[in-house]
Design a protein around this motif. Structure first.
Motif, PDB file in Angstrom:
ATOM      1  N   CYS A   4      98.683  59.551  33.300  1.00 29.47           N
ATOM      2  CA  CYS A   4      97.597  59.340  34.270  1.00 29.47           C
ATOM      3  C   CYS A   4      97.268  57.863  34.447  1.00 29.47           C
ATOM      4  O   CYS A   4      96.428  57.511  35.266  1.00 29.47           O
ATOM      5  CB  CYS A   4      96.358  60.140  33.860  1.00 29.47           C
ATOM      6  N   CYS A  15      98.516  64.892  27.626  1.00 35.24           N
ATOM      7  CA  CYS A  15      97.457  64.289  28.435  1.00 35.24           C
ATOM      8  C   CYS A  15      96.589  65.391  29.021  1.00 35.24           C
ATOM      9  O   CYS A  15      97.084  66.251  29.757  1.00 35.24           O
ATOM     10  CB  CYS A  15      98.090  63.454  29.547  1.00 35.24           C
ATOM     11  N   CYS A  65      97.733  55.893  28.645  1.00 37.10           N
ATOM     12  CA  CYS A  65      98.530  57.089  28.877  1.00 37.10           C
ATOM     13  C   CYS A  65      99.416  56.869  30.100  1.00 37.10           C
ATOM     14  O   CYS A  65      98.936  56.477  31.161  1.00 37.10           O
ATOM     15  CB  CYS A  65      97.582  58.263  29.097  1.00 37.10           C
ATOM     16  N   ASN A 116      94.162  64.977  31.082  1.00 37.44           N
ATOM     17  CA  ASN A 116      93.808  64.694  32.484  1.00 37.44           C
ATOM     18  C   ASN A 116      94.788  65.361  33.449  1.00 37.44           C
ATOM     19  O   ASN A 116      94.398  65.882  34.489  1.00 37.44           O
ATOM     20  CB  ASN A 116      93.808  63.188  32.747  1.00 37.44           C
ATOM     21  N   HIS A 128      92.947  56.581  27.200  1.00 34.95           N
ATOM     22  CA  HIS A 128      92.133  57.662  26.637  1.00 34.95           C
ATOM     23  C   HIS A 128      92.767  58.163  25.353  1.00 34.95           C
ATOM     24  O   HIS A 128      93.852  57.704  24.972  1.00 34.95           O
ATOM     25  CB  HIS A 128      91.960  58.798  27.660  1.00 34.95           C
TER      26      HIS A 128
END
Ligand SMILES: [Zn+2]
Length: 74
Positions: free
Chosen positions: A14, A45, A11, A47, A18
């Protein structure tokens, strides 16, 4: 926000690997002085709680926006 699929990848928001959700959301933009609403595809995302467009998505989303604009002026 409608989830289309999720892809395991690095990703860029971040910088971790994932499951990145590919989602469709209704976007709002001003195009040629007219507010248009159109479905746009983004990577999401969880996160960072942020959206990202890759090159293909930028192209498709811009086409989708122009499409909505043309429909709105008819
Ligand atoms: Zn991420």
């Amino acid at each position: 926000m409608k989830k289309i699929k999720s892809v395991r990848k690095l990703c860029f928001l971040c910088m971790e690997e994932h499951d990145v959700d590919i989602v469709e959301i209704m976007d709002n933009e001003i195009y040629k002085n007219k507010e248009v609403t159109f479905p746009a595809i983004y990577e999401y995302c969880f996160n960072t709680n942020e959206f990202l467009e890759n090159e293909e998505m930028i192209k498709n989303n811009s086409m989708s926006m122009k499409d909505a604009y043309l429909k709105s002026i008819k």
